[in-house]
Design a protein around this motif. Sequence first.
Motif, PDB file in Angstrom:
ATOM      1  N   GLY A 169       0.836  -1.198   0.000  1.00 52.73           N
ATOM      2  CA  GLY A 169       0.000   0.000   0.000  1.00 52.73           C
ATOM      3  C   GLY A 169       0.862   1.234   0.000  1.00 52.73           C
ATOM      4  O   GLY A 169       1.958   1.249   0.581  1.00 52.73           O
ATOM      5  N   ASN A 170       0.382   2.288  -0.647  1.00 50.08           N
ATOM      6  CA  ASN A 170       1.141   3.533  -0.702  1.00 50.08           C
ATOM      7  C   ASN A 170       1.366   4.087   0.698  1.00 50.08           C
ATOM      8  O   ASN A 170       0.477   4.076   1.544  1.00 50.08           O
ATOM      9  N   SER A 171       2.565   4.588   0.910  1.00 51.13           N
ATOM     10  CA  SER A 171       2.914   5.139   2.210  1.00 51.13           C
ATOM     11  C   SER A 171       2.051   6.354   2.532  1.00 51.13           C
ATOM     12  O   SER A 171       1.536   7.024   1.629  1.00 51.13           O
ATOM     13  N   VAL A 172       1.906   6.627   3.815  1.00 49.07           N
ATOM     14  CA  VAL A 172       1.117   7.784   4.250  1.00 49.07           C
ATOM     15  C   VAL A 172       1.712   9.063   3.669  1.00 49.07           C
ATOM     16  O   VAL A 172       2.914   9.327   3.786  1.00 49.07           O
ATOM     17  N   GLY A 173       0.864   9.855   2.977  1.00 46.78           N
ATOM     18  CA  GLY A 173       1.310  11.101   2.382  1.00 46.78           C
ATOM     19  C   GLY A 173       2.143  10.922   1.139  1.00 46.78           C
ATOM     20  O   GLY A 173       2.807  11.863   0.683  1.00 46.78           O
ATOM     21  N   ASP A 174       2.118   9.724   0.553  1.00 49.68           N
ATOM     22  CA  ASP A 174       2.944   9.431  -0.620  1.00 49.68           C
ATOM     23  C   ASP A 174       2.081   8.706  -1.641  1.00 49.68           C
ATOM     24  O   ASP A 174       1.033   8.143  -1.317  1.00 49.68           O
ATOM     25  N   ASP A 175       2.525   8.680  -2.886  1.00 47.54           N
ATOM     26  CA  ASP A 175       1.770   7.980  -3.923  1.00 47.54           C
ATOM     27  C   ASP A 175       2.504   6.735  -4.398  1.00 47.54           C
ATOM     28  O   ASP A 175       2.310   6.262  -5.518  1.00 47.54           O
ATOM     29  N   ARG A 176       3.345   6.176  -3.534  1.00 46.39           N
ATOM     30  CA  ARG A 176       4.078   4.962  -3.889  1.00 46.39           C
ATOM     31  C   ARG A 176       4.287   4.101  -2.654  1.00 46.39           C
ATOM     32  O   ARG A 176       4.285   4.587  -1.520  1.00 46.39           O
ATOM     33  N   ASP A 177       4.487   2.844  -2.917  1.00 51.29           N
ATOM     34  CA  ASP A 177       4.776   1.876  -1.853  1.00 51.29           C
ATOM     35  C   ASP A 177       6.290   1.816  -1.687  1.00 51.29           C
ATOM     36  O   ASP A 177       7.009   1.304  -2.555  1.00 51.29           O
ATOM     37  N   ARG A 178       6.788   2.329  -0.582  1.00 51.59           N
ATOM     38  CA  ARG A 178       8.239   2.411  -0.371  1.00 51.59           C
ATOM     39  C   ARG A 178       8.794   1.218   0.405  1.00 51.59           C
ATOM     40  O   ARG A 178       9.984   1.143   0.658  1.00 51.59           O
ATOM     41  N   SER A 179       7.924   0.295   0.774  1.00 49.18           N
ATOM     42  CA  SER A 179       8.368  -0.820   1.610  1.00 49.18           C
ATOM     43  C   SER A 179       8.947  -1.949   0.772  1.00 49.18           C
ATOM     44  O   SER A 179       8.497  -2.213  -0.346  1.00 49.18           O
ATOM     45  N   GLN A 180       9.932  -2.617   1.325  1.00 46.47           N
ATOM     46  CA  GLN A 180      10.552  -3.789   0.710  1.00 46.47           C
ATOM     47  C   GLN A 180      10.523  -4.948   1.704  1.00 46.47           C
ATOM     48  O   GLN A 180      10.490  -4.746   2.918  1.00 46.47           O
ATOM     49  N   THR A 181      10.534  -6.163   1.166  1.00 46.05           N
ATOM     50  CA  THR A 181      10.610  -7.336   2.042  1.00 46.05           C
ATOM     51  C   THR A 181      11.921  -7.304   2.812  1.00 46.05           C
ATOM     52  O   THR A 181      12.991  -7.054   2.236  1.00 46.05           O
ATOM     53  N   SER A 221       8.940   3.620   9.473  1.00 45.31           N
ATOM     54  CA  SER A 221       9.627   4.682   8.739  1.00 45.31           C
ATOM     55  C   SER A 221       9.235   4.702   7.270  1.00 45.31           C
ATOM     56  O   SER A 221       9.097   5.770   6.666  1.00 45.31           O
ATOM     57  N   VAL A 222       9.045   3.518   6.676  1.00 47.58           N
ATOM     58  CA  VAL A 222       8.735   3.477   5.242  1.00 47.58           C
ATOM     59  C   VAL A 222       7.231   3.563   4.971  1.00 47.58           C
ATOM     60  O   VAL A 222       6.823   3.997   3.896  1.00 47.58           O
ATOM     61  N   THR A 223       6.390   3.148   5.948  1.00 47.21           N
ATOM     62  CA  THR A 223       4.934   3.250   5.732  1.00 47.21           C
ATOM     63  C   THR A 223       4.387   4.589   6.195  1.00 47.21           C
ATOM     64  O   THR A 223       3.287   4.972   5.814  1.00 47.21           O
ATOM     65  N   GLY A 224       5.126   5.297   7.043  1.00 45.41           N
ATOM     66  CA  GLY A 224       4.682   6.590   7.526  1.00 45.41           C
ATOM     67  C   GLY A 224       3.734   6.530   8.700  1.00 45.41           C
ATOM     68  O   GLY A 224       3.182   7.557   9.110  1.00 45.41           O
ATOM     69  N   THR A 225       3.546   5.350   9.286  1.00 45.98           N
ATOM     70  CA  THR A 225       2.638   5.222  10.427  1.00 45.98           C
ATOM     71  C   THR A 225       3.084   4.106  11.357  1.00 45.98           C
ATOM     72  O   THR A 225       3.512   3.028  10.907  1.00 45.98           O
ATOM     73  N   GLY A 226       2.967   4.358  12.657  1.00 47.45           N
ATOM     74  CA  GLY A 226       3.266   3.326  13.645  1.00 47.45           C
ATOM     75  C   GLY A 226       2.215   2.247  13.728  1.00 47.45           C
ATOM     76  O   GLY A 226       2.404   1.246  14.430  1.00 47.45           O
ATOM     77  N   MET A 227       1.105   2.421  13.019  1.00 49.35           N
ATOM     78  CA  MET A 227       0.054   1.407  13.025  1.00 49.35           C
ATOM     79  C   MET A 227       0.478   0.113  12.335  1.00 49.35           C
ATOM     80  O   MET A 227      -0.199  -0.904  12.479  1.00 49.35           O
ATOM     81  N   THR A 228       1.581   0.141  11.606  1.00 44.69           N
ATOM     82  CA  THR A 228       2.075  -1.067  10.920  1.00 44.69           C
ATOM     83  C   THR A 228       3.141  -1.789  11.730  1.00 44.69           C
ATOM     84  O   THR A 228       3.653  -2.819  11.282  1.00 44.69           O
ATOM     85  N   ARG A 229       3.467  -1.315  12.916  1.00 44.41           N
ATOM     86  CA  ARG A 229       4.602  -1.861  13.665  1.00 44.41           C
ATOM     87  C   ARG A 229       4.371  -3.280  14.161  1.00 44.41           C
ATOM     88  O   ARG A 229       3.247  -3.688  14.453  1.00 44.41           O
ATOM     89  N   LEU A 230       5.479  -4.007  14.280  1.00 42.20           N
ATOM     90  CA  LEU A 230       5.477  -5.349  14.846  1.00 42.20           C
ATOM     91  C   LEU A 230       5.643  -5.253  16.357  1.00 42.20           C
ATOM     92  O   LEU A 230       6.260  -4.309  16.882  1.00 42.20           O
ATOM     93  N   ASN A 231       5.159  -6.249  17.073  1.00 37.91           N
ATOM     94  CA  ASN A 231       5.224  -6.231  18.532  1.00 37.91           C
ATOM     95  C   ASN A 231       6.654  -6.345  19.059  1.00 37.91           C
ATOM     96  O   ASN A 231       6.934  -5.951  20.189  1.00 37.91           O
ATOM     97  N   PHE A 232       7.558  -6.858  18.260  1.00 39.32           N
ATOM     98  CA  PHE A 232       8.904  -7.161  18.731  1.00 39.32           C
ATOM     99  C   PHE A 232       9.960  -6.362  17.974  1.00 39.32           C
ATOM    100  O   PHE A 232      11.127  -6.756  17.933  1.00 39.32           O
ATOM    101  N   ASP A 233       9.576  -5.231  17.348  1.00 37.17           N
ATOM    102  CA  ASP A 233      10.555  -4.487  16.543  1.00 37.17           C
ATOM    103  C   ASP A 233      11.359  -3.540  17.421  1.00 37.17           C
ATOM    104  O   ASP A 233      11.089  -2.343  17.522  1.00 37.17           O
ATOM    105  N   THR A 234      12.375  -4.086  18.068  1.00 35.78           N
ATOM    106  CA  THR A 234      13.254  -3.310  18.936  1.00 35.78           C
ATOM    107  C   THR A 234      14.698  -3.536  18.545  1.00 35.78           C
ATOM    108  O   THR A 234      15.032  -4.489  17.836  1.00 35.78           O
ATOM    109  N   ASP A 235      15.557  -2.639  18.973  1.00 32.97           N
ATOM    110  CA  ASP A 235      17.010  -2.723  18.839  1.00 32.97           C
ATOM    111  C   ASP A 235      17.474  -2.531  17.388  1.00 32.97           C
ATOM    112  O   ASP A 235      16.745  -2.787  16.436  1.00 32.97           O
TER     113      ASP A 235
END
Length: 534
Positions: A169-181, A221-235
């Motif tokens: 999905g396009n990033s927040v405030g952007d017209d492109r999907d900036r995320s990569q696997t 950072s790439v989606t523009g929202t913390g709503m996409t965060r994983l529960n264990f994304d630390t360090d």
Amino acid sequence: MLVKNFAFLLLVCPLVWATLLKDHSLAADTNSSLQGQVTSVSQLSDVKPTDWAFQSLQTLVERYACIAGYPDATYRGNRALSRYEFAAGLNACMNRISELIATGTNELVNREDLAVLQKLQTEFVTELATIRGRVDVLEARTATLEAQQFSTTTKLNAQIITAVSDSFGNSVGDDRDRSQTYFADRGRLNLESSFTGKDLLRVRLEFGNFLDSNGNSQIASVTGTGMTRLNFDTDSNNDLSIPHIRYYFPVSDSLAFIVGPTGIGYTDITDTVTPATIADDGNGVPSLFGSYSPLFRRGGGGAAVNWKLSDDLMLTLGYLADNPNFPSSNNGLFDGGYNTLAHLVYYGKQGAVGVAYSHGYGPGGRVNLTGGAGSNLAISPFGDNIATSSNIVGTQGYYRFSPHFQIHAWGGYIWANAESSGVSAISNGRGGTDSLSVNNGDHANAWFGAIGASFPDVGGKGNLPGILIGVPPHVSSSDIRKESENAYHIEAFYRWQLNDNISVTPGFWMILNPENNNNNDTQYVGLIRTTFDF
């Protein structure tokens, strides 16, 4: 002494004896009555109470107290015992008499008893050799374990999480999907020590690379929202740190304290009141928002008390400072950011419900009302540089309809107040900010909630399918800026328990109206999480 004690175990704990007798030729003589507790050596077979050997050993046991465990130090019963069980008792008496002689009390041992003991030893030489051989092996193994164990008071348990993830999905405030696997990991090594058997000191070593070099979630950072965060994304960078030190110690059956200088969160001092599997980073709901109520996403260092008011009622009171170990302005234990908690939980037979109140203060530059979950505006409704206080009330609970079906839900309301004035960068919900004036005393309110269902052991023991629907934190009213739309979080996952130590969890969730703005494209997040617990 180890030989003596082991012989006694052989005599009174037949399950241990059956385990040792792996050789079929030895186990064949074991009587079926050994499935229960043996209260007397006479409950076994082969050596009958009328035999001279039985009567001789009985005399030795009663005279020298070879085997403890009987109130009057005598044998009772009128049934026979196995030659190997008999040899175990004989071996105990031989050790006891040897101890008496070695300690200079040989005057207590008469010549007649020594002669009887020698005759018994000759009669049961084969059985004694077998028993002593097995004992020697066990003693050697015990010595090896004692030499190789990490510590007599400390054990190590660890959890390693790896995840392949991507968003669409396009990033927040952007017209492109900036995320990569991407493929990332997090590891926790917990050193847990107990000094009384009831207390617990935990020191955690941690590494991971889910964050970028600035300490921000890579996926957010790439989606523009913390709503996409994983529960264990630390360090970040897999740098090893010690982010958590916690000491738990009870002072009575109803009162226990928890203290720690760093890395103590509300989840370390109280129950999130969701099923245990749901709140586990590596084995439950994989999203940050979906794992448990944002009210409990507070941390720092401080102390808490758990007070068990009754068998089914628990009260937790806690105080956590953001930076208790930095003695500078706006830091320290009492001069800086902090959070206080009061949480009352009622536990029923098939579920539990809790009511929580949290009060907090965040200095300018360290404002985070939702623990990273929700929109950027909900995280800091007056901007990050404006000192903010908050009051949050929430309720959470779960109910098990059956062993394979349970539901859980939580919700909360936030009252936030600006504690300073100035021009601040306020999130506009489209990936940018606007400079707005904030006055000391400005108000903002937000709310959140979710409901989920999970199905323990469906598809196999240890498996956990689950679904969740929720509304991430949303600023409903404000003197500065409010959000007109609600975001919706819809999630499904399936934990597949390969064995006791490894689980694999495919997970997927979608965010409608990310950042509580319907001008943003729907975000989709997928991952495959593999968890190693050992």
